[in-house]
Structure formats: C-alpha cells, structure tokens
Design an enzyme around this catalytic site. Structure first.
Site, short mmCIF file in Angstrom:
data_model
loop_
_atom_site.label_atom_id
_atom_site.label_comp_id
_atom_site.label_asym_id
_atom_site.label_seq_id
_atom_site.Cartn_x
_atom_site.Cartn_y
_atom_site.Cartn_z
N LYS A 1 -28.15 -90.73 12.05
CA LYS A 1 -27.45 -90.79 13.34
C LYS A 1 -28.06 -91.86 14.26
O LYS A 1 -27.51 -92.20 15.29
CB LYS A 1 -27.46 -89.42 14.01
CG LYS A 1 -26.67 -88.37 13.23
CD LYS A 1 -26.76 -87.01 13.89
CE LYS A 1 -26.18 -85.87 13.07
NZ LYS A 1 -24.71 -85.77 13.18
N THR B 1 -17.77 -84.68 15.94
CA THR B 1 -16.80 -84.03 16.83
C THR B 1 -17.20 -84.24 18.28
O THR B 1 -16.36 -84.18 19.18
CB THR B 1 -16.70 -82.52 16.52
OG1 THR B 1 -18.02 -82.00 16.32
CG2 THR B 1 -15.86 -82.26 15.29
N LYS C 1 -26.62 -85.01 19.89
CA LYS C 1 -26.27 -84.52 18.55
C LYS C 1 -27.57 -84.16 17.87
O LYS C 1 -28.65 -84.45 18.40
CB LYS C 1 -25.50 -85.58 17.75
CG LYS C 1 -26.17 -86.96 17.75
CD LYS C 1 -25.37 -87.98 16.96
CE LYS C 1 -24.21 -88.56 17.74
NZ LYS C 1 -22.90 -88.25 17.18
N ARG C 2 -27.50 -83.54 16.67
CA ARG C 2 -28.73 -83.28 15.95
C ARG C 2 -29.51 -84.60 15.76
O ARG C 2 -28.91 -85.66 15.67
CB ARG C 2 -28.42 -82.66 14.58
CG ARG C 2 -28.07 -81.19 14.65
CD ARG C 2 -29.24 -80.35 15.11
NE ARG C 2 -30.22 -80.22 14.05
CZ ARG C 2 -30.49 -79.10 13.41
NH1 ARG C 2 -29.87 -77.98 13.70
NH2 ARG C 2 -31.40 -79.08 12.45
C1 NBG Z 1 -21.10 -81.85 9.62
C2 NBG Z 1 -20.97 -83.37 9.62
C3 NBG Z 1 -20.23 -83.85 10.85
C4 NBG Z 1 -18.92 -83.10 10.98
C5 NBG Z 1 -19.17 -81.61 10.96
C6 NBG Z 1 -17.89 -80.80 11.02
C7 NBG Z 1 -22.54 -80.50 8.15
C8 NBG Z 1 -22.90 -80.19 6.75
N1 NBG Z 1 -21.63 -81.45 8.34
O1 NBG Z 1 -19.97 -85.22 10.74
O2 NBG Z 1 -22.24 -83.96 9.55
O3 NBG Z 1 -18.28 -83.44 12.19
O4 NBG Z 1 -19.83 -81.24 9.77
O5 NBG Z 1 -17.02 -81.19 10.01
O6 NBG Z 1 -23.04 -79.90 9.06
#
Ligand code: NBG
Length: 829
Positions: free
Chosen positions: A556, A658, A550-551
């Site tokens: 996180k 997700t 993930k990023r």
């Molecule tokens: C991101 C959240 C995630 C989420 C995704 C899709 C942004 C601003 N928000 O937790 O950090 O799954 O949006 O809803 O990128």
C-alpha cells in the site's frame, strides 16, 4: 402514546426515560453517559423489532431463496446513528434528547464499535448487509462473535502498541442471545467405515472433542425498508454433556479445563498479514462457524417442511474469501453422513449452493493448511476433500489429456514444500460462480492467479466491482454535504446513488460551488479538535488535507507518501522562500502485530512527523499526523475532511480498495495508480479529475522479468538520492543510523513494491495536485464531479449484481419466488 413503537418526539422521550429506569435501573440524575447511550439504543431497537418479526415471516414462510453470506469478518461500525437514519428518526430523537438536555453526539461517541474484522474485507461484508437490508433481499449474514476483536492501537514513542479490545465490556444492546439456537460441532478424533443394513457404505466420525455454538442475533436495518437483514454470529460454549464428562472421568478440574478450551475458540480475531505459524485455533474457528451456520440452514429448511433435495433452491451461500470454504466439505458431510444422501447428489447440491469471492492477488495471502494439521482437526473433511479432488482431477485430465503439470497445479493438495490443502482451489472447485472485486483484479485472476480454473471453467469467473453504502459514508458521516446535495436534487440519491449525476447540472452555478467549498471547509475546521485530541497536534484548516488511511502494508506504500513528505521538507529547508502549497498529511492504519516492516513504517511516519512538525522553518507549511486506532468510527471523521485521497498501491496488488470510493463520494480527489477499483473510479469521474501516476500492472511485470535494479533509480535521481541519504544519516531518528536500515535495505535491494521506480512519477503528480488546488474553481469542479459521478460504487449496485448474476434472488418487494427455473445452476464447463 405508544412508547415502544412510536416515532413522535414525546414518545421517544418517554421511551428513553422508561428504558433508563426499567432496563438500566437509573434515572436522569444517576445515569452515566453509557446508561444514556444504552437507554437510547434500546429505544431505537424497540422500533426495529416489528420489522424483524415481519422479516422472519416473509423470508421463511414465503417461497423465497435466502442469501447466506458466510464471512469470518464483519466491521459494522457503530449501530445507533445508522439505525436512526434508516428508521427515519434522526430529527425526532435529537429533539427528544435536547428536551432532556442531552447532546445526542455524546451518545454516538460513547458507542463501542464491533471490531470483528481486519479491514476492507470485513467492512465490505458490513456494507453488503446494509444493502441487502435496503434492497429487502432475504438474507442472513453468518459469522463469528469474537470476544476480542481487532486490537486497539496505541502509540508509544512512535511505535505501535497493541491493546486488547474489550468491546463487550459495557454491554451490547444490539444483539439478542439465542440460547435455544445451539449446535454441536465435532473436532478431532477418527473416522470408521461401516456398511448400513441396506448395504450402503457409510462413514462414522468419532470426534475427540465437541464444542457448542450459540447464536447471537443482530438485526441490520435498511434505509426506510420494511424488513431487516439478520446478522447471526456464533459464540463457542462448553457442550451440555460437560457434566457427563465429569461423571465419567471423575475429574472435575479436567472437565472445567475442557470447558475453558471450548470457549477459547471464539475468543479472538486473528490479525491478517501474520507470518504463517501453527494457528490450529484459526482452522478450528473457520470450521466451527461454517458448521454452525450450515446446521442452522438445514434446521430452518427442514422446519419449513422442505426436502434436502431442494436445498440449493432455497439457499444461496456466498463464501467471502476462502475463510468459510470448509462449508463445501461440511455441506457434503452433513448431507451424506448425517442425512443419508447420495454422494453425487450431495456434490451437485453443494456446487449449486455456493459461490466464492476472491479478495486478493498476493500469493502469500492465499490460504493453505498443512495436511497433517487437517488430519488431526478435521479427519472426515480431509477424506471428503480427497474425494472432491478425485472428481476435479478427473475433469482436468478429460479436458487436458496428458497435461500432468496442470494436474499438479490444480490439485487441492499441494505436494511440494510439505503437503498442504489449497483452500482457494477448494473454493473454486466447489462453487458454481467465482468473482473478483474490480475489473482489473478479475482480469488478473483469469490471467494468472486462477488461470487454470478459468481454462477449465471459462464461464465461472466474473467481475463484481465492490461498493460501499452511501448511508453510512455520506448521510451519516457528512450530514452537511448530504443536506446540500438533497437541497438541489432531492433525497433519492440515498438509495439510488446514480441520482448524484444530477449534480453535474450545477457545476457552473457559482453559488453552489461556493457552498460546496464551505461544507468542506466547515468539516475541516470541525475536525481540528478531533485531530488535536487524538494527536496533540494543531493543524491549519486552510491547508490541503492529504489523507492516507488503510491497513499498513508495504504494497500500500505508505512509505512512498513519506518519501514525498521528506522531498518537500528538504526543498523548504534548502530554499525557505520557496512557494509550496501548505499541506496537512494525515495517516491512519493498523499494522499486523507480527509484521515488523509494517510496524517500522509506522515508526517512520511518526518520526518524520516529529521532525517536520517541530521545525519552525516548515511547520507553518507542512504538518504530519498519525491518528491512532483507525477504525470505522475514526473513518466517519476522516473521509469527509479529505481534499486528497492517497491510493498509491503498486499496480496489480490491491484487489479493489473501498476507502478510495468513500473519499471520492465525499468530494476528495484521488492520487493513485492504475490498481484495483482506482481504474474504474478514474473512468467514471473523468481522467481530468483524477491524478494518475506510476507503472501499470503489465509494466511492473515486464520490469521485473527484465531484471529490475532499484539502485539505478536511486543513482539517477538526485532528489531521491538525498531523501534516502537523509533517512540513512539519522536526521529523522535522532542520529540513529540503524533504525530505518531494514527499510532502506529493502528499497535499494529488491524493492518488491517498486517505490524507487514510481518515485519520480509520484512527485511530479503531486506537483500537479498542488497546482490544481491553487486554482480553487478548477479544484471545486473536480471535487463536485467526483461526487456526482461516483454512483457506480454504491454497494446497492454491487448487491444488485450479485442477486441477478450469481444468487438469482429477488427482493421481497418484487416477489422472490424460488420456482424461477434458473435457480439451480448447472455446471458451465
Ligand atoms: C481485501 C483487499 C481490498 C479489497 C477488500 C474487499 C482482503 C483479503 N482483501 O483491496 O485487499 O477492497 O478485500 O474486497 O482483505
């Protein structure tokens, strides 16, 4: 033989050769890998066009409400294999390519993915387009055609290096340029009031600059669906009257510079999580794409002979986060200034058209723009925002007389700390529905972040939990698993994911469990080469694959995972005979170029990897790899090979997540906090099949309110103490005692994300994971149940909810008639 539209093997083979020759001007002897990829892409695209034409016919000539999904980001991933699945032509294509001695997987690998997003938010938009198409909902996804998408990540000496992403360099066969679909977008300048002949007050906006937006269309197929959805992305160009400007100014080079300035607008995607600076270009990008999109919607609307009074009946506009929220003042401007509509009516239509999805609880991620910048770039919109604010604050004062503190909080303009426009407040005021993306997230929005709006409009905020598409995230990336599943329960799960429940019936079937194990093992083995090629590291396929992709962000908590790795490392060093479950730790993710701490976390991961992987005492039990440039394509490799999914954000910080869904779909077990959609995943799969640890969102709040002292955790927990001391002593940085100091200072100083607090609970939970893994049968049952019970997290379900609860649209298949009276939603206050 029909070589443009046929689905027989020989038709596909001939079509491929034909495209190679007539489009690429190559033959099998001279064609490069990219030529072959393009020839196959055109062959597949040809077979999509009939559905495309049909879609346009059905959407706009029928009496249909159309979804306009407005998103500044899309991460669709590579199209080729996905389109083949959706068109049901995988086997025929593979055979046709085989006959030409081509391995279709080489062609898949050749495709550059459009990196037009940062992470979850952009990928969600792409999953939603897939589900809109699959469910045959009339839909256009509007966005920006960035010339350079999210940067490519390389590693140098363990640090992240950013490289520009040239995704269009070798051609993009999936898009069709529409030079006839262009709109002018005004920027800067000033406004003047004047009175029309019939005595009405009107505003004229004289811009300083004009940029032209041109449409590029990408058809999005749905699974075995008859229609396609349209992804329409805008590219900025110099306006046509460019030449007049030369003539007027007599300044050729000056005019060319204007041209270059105009095209700069859609050059680059801004990485998120950047520290705030001017970013005028970003504001211009946001305005540019919503203006083009709304002008396009109005053009389509009028072309079909409809009245603008009925605009909201025919269009449901979804604001994907606040990035497109300028659509609210822009629609008002277009209706009032350009189409002479009454202001009150324009306001009603605007609120009936739009709905807004919030994707974050981090206060620093809520967008605001300096009023001074706004006045320079969008003088007319600032006036409209003031008008909206007057309406909003009037409502607030009516409902909460005397509560001026509330008025200050809810105002669209933040007055302290330099005046700024609050985009989330604008989006809330100008939409008829607001949603969060997981139960917990929505609850926290109502309770804290958007509490004032919730109290003003108690019906407006609802939850729609995110979902992901099972086409890409099972069928495409894990074909053997898909085959195993379909062999037992048939194919219906692909478009009705709740069907996976039927797998529960096979849980006691030993043969089925053995096959399940085999599929996972084969996948792990298959990916060894991929890992080695990307990282140079050879890993053990019999070890537990523990994956964290993930990023990179402090919330996180990739560094919490690292603290666990160091803990295990030290345990082995101290007691080499210790019985420890062998693990391969796999990381991936990009850090925002300006986010120093996130970049240091990458350096931490790669540094610990260097030491662990090269220590003969531990190297056969622990391996740590960082796979560079994590993106959709890498995701195809990574999700299916995971045994364990790391979802360890500080509770109350991750809106949904997700990736957590993609892992569970592919039979990984989750170790996670009660955060975002983890909460619901755990509810669905059963708490005995989910490894829970850490403080809850409420506990975190309490702890912080009561004065949290991270150094106490450090002092009380001897193992944690030794882990941090090792980091400080330079064991993982070639003796450099300064390298990780900013991280240590932050953990022992304020520890915003509570790693110190959750450390022990995480370590104990990981021990439970190891024990569970050692009991293969128990693990397999959990793994199967994770997949079997994940149906809720299909984006098809999420889209069904948006359609029924927010957009009030139906599928083409069900007859989508706009005259249903619930279409135009009245304010629920
Ligand atoms: C991101 C959240 C995630 C989420 C995704 C899709 C942004 C601003 N928000 O937790 O950090 O799954 O949006 O809803 O990128």
């Amino acid at each position: 033989m029909n070589i443009r539209t046929g689905f027989e093997v020989e038709e596909i083979r001939e079509a491929f050769l034909n495209n190679l020759f007539y489009v690429q001007a190559k033959n099998c002897r001279t064609a490069t890998l990219n030529d072959r990829y393009l020839a196959l892409a055109y062959t597949v695209r040809d077979r999509m066009l009939e559905r495309w034409m049909k879609s346009i016919d059905t959407y706009f000539t029928g009496n249909m409400r159309v979804v306009s999904y407005l998103s500044a980001e899309y991460l669709p991933g590579p199209h080729l294999a996905n389109n083949m699945i959706n068109l049901g032509m995988c086997d025929a294509v593979e055979q046709a390519m085989q006959e030409l001695d081509i391995d279709v997987h080489d062609l898949f690998e050749q495709e550059e993915e459009p990196g037009l997003g940062n992470g979850g938010l952009g990928r969600l938009a792409a999953c939603f387009m897939d589900s809109l198409a699959t469910r045959e909902i009339p839909a256009i996804g509007y966005g920006i055609r960035y010339e350079f998408g999210i940067f490519d990540q390389q590693l140098q000496d363990g640090w992240q290096l950013e490289r520009t992403d040239h995704w269009l360099q070798l051609g993009n066969p999936w898009e069709i340029a529409r030079p006839e679909t262009t709109f002018k977008v005004k920027l800067g300048g000033h406004t003047e009031q004047h009175t029309t002949d019939d005595g009405r007050r009107q505003v004229r906006w004289t811009p300083e600059r004009i940029v032209k937006g041109m449409a590029y269309d990408t058809p999005i197929t749905g699974f075995l669906a008859d229609t396609v959805a349209l992804l329409r992305l805008w590219k900025a160009e110099a306006p046509r009257n460019f030449h007049f400007m030369i003539f007027n100014k007599g300044d050729y080079y000056g005019a060319v510079e204007d041209n270059v300035a105009a095209t700069n607008l859609t050059k680059i995607l801004y990485p998120n999580d950047e520290p705030e600076q001017g970013k005028r270009l970003r504001l211009e990008q946001q305005y540019f794409f919503v203006s083009c999109s709304l002008q396009d919607m109005i053009r389509i609307h009028l072309r079909f002979g409809r009245s603008l009074h009925d605009f909201a009946r025919y269009w449901a506009g979804q604001l994907n986060d606040t990035h497109p929220s300028l659509a609210i003042p822009e629609l008002i401007r277009l209706l009032v200034d350009e189409h002479d509509m009454d202001r009150d009516e324009a306001w009603e239509i605007t609120r009936s058209t739009f709905s807004y999805t919030n994707h974050t609880l981090l206060p620093e991620a809520l967008e605001t723009w300096p009023v001074s910048l706004f006045a320079r770039v969008l003088p007319r919109h600032l006036e409209i925002i003031y008008e909206i604010n007057t309406r909003l604050l009037r409502e607030v004062r009516e409902k909460f007389p005397g509560d001026e503190r509330r008025v200050v909080r809810m105002s669209l303009i933040q007055e302290d700390d330099g005046r700024r426009v609050r985009m989330a407040n604008l989006a809330c005021a100008g939409s008829h529905a607001i949603n969060g993306v997981a139960e917990l997230h929505t609850r926290l929005l109502k309770q804290y972040t958007l509490n004032d709006f919730h109290e003003l409009y108690p019906q407006k905020i609802r939850n729609i939990t995110n979902g992901v598409t099972p086409r890409r995230w099972i069928a495409l990336c894990n074909r053997n698993l898909a085959t195993l599943i379909s062999g037992r329960i048939g194919m219906d799960w692909v478009s009705n994911l709740e069907e996976l429940r039927k797998l529960e019936a096979f849980i006691d079937d030993e043969e089925f469990r053995a096959q399940w194990w085999q599929v996972k093992q084969d996948k792990k083995r298959e990916q060894l080469a991929f890992i080695q090629q990307r990282t140079g590291i050879v890993v053990d396929p019999d070890s537990l694959f523990d994956v964290h992709v993930k990023r990179i962000h402090e919330y996180k908590r990739q560094h919490l995972n690292i603290l666990h790795i160091i803990t295990l490392y030290q345990r082995i060093r101290e007691n080499p005979g210790i019985d420890i479950q062998p693990r391969t730790f796999i990381f991936g993710g990009k850090a925002a170029p300006g986010y120093a701490m996130a970049k240091l976390i990458i350096k931490l991961i790669t540094s610990v990897a260097d030491v662990v992987n090269n220590d003969p005492l531990v190297a056969d039990r622990l391996k740590v790899v960082f796979i560079p440039n994590f993106n959709v394509k890498t995701g195809h490799h990574v999700y299916p090979m995971a045994d364990l999914s790391e979802q360890i954000s500080t509770a109350g910080k991750e809106a949904s997540g997700t990736g957590n869904m993609k892992f569970a779909m592919n039979g990984a077990l989750t170790i996670g906090t009660l955060d975002g959609a983890n909460v619901e995943i755990r509810e669905e799969v059963g708490e005995e099949n989910f490894f829970l640890f850490g403080a809850t969102a409420a506990e975190i709040r309490e702890l912080k309110a009561g004065g949290y002292h991270p150094e106490l955790c450090y002092q009380r927990d001897e193992e944690l103490h030794r882990v941090l001391d090792a980091l400080r002593s330079g064991v993982f940085s070639n003796g450099d005692t300064e390298l990780f100091r900013p991280l240590l200072d932050s953990l022992l100083g304020y520890d915003e994300y509570m790693l110190m607090h959750d450390y022990r609970s995480y370590i104990s939970c990981q021990e439970q994971v190891s024990r569970h893994y050692a009991d293969r049968d128990a693990w397999l049952r959990s793994s199967i149940l994770n997949t079997a019970r994940i149906g809720k997290f299909s984006s098809d379900r999420a889209i069904r909810q948006y359609c029924e609860e927010v957009w009030k649209v139906k599928s083409v298949a069900d007859g989508n008639d706009v005259n249903i009276k619930s279409c135009v939603l009245k304010e629920s206050a």
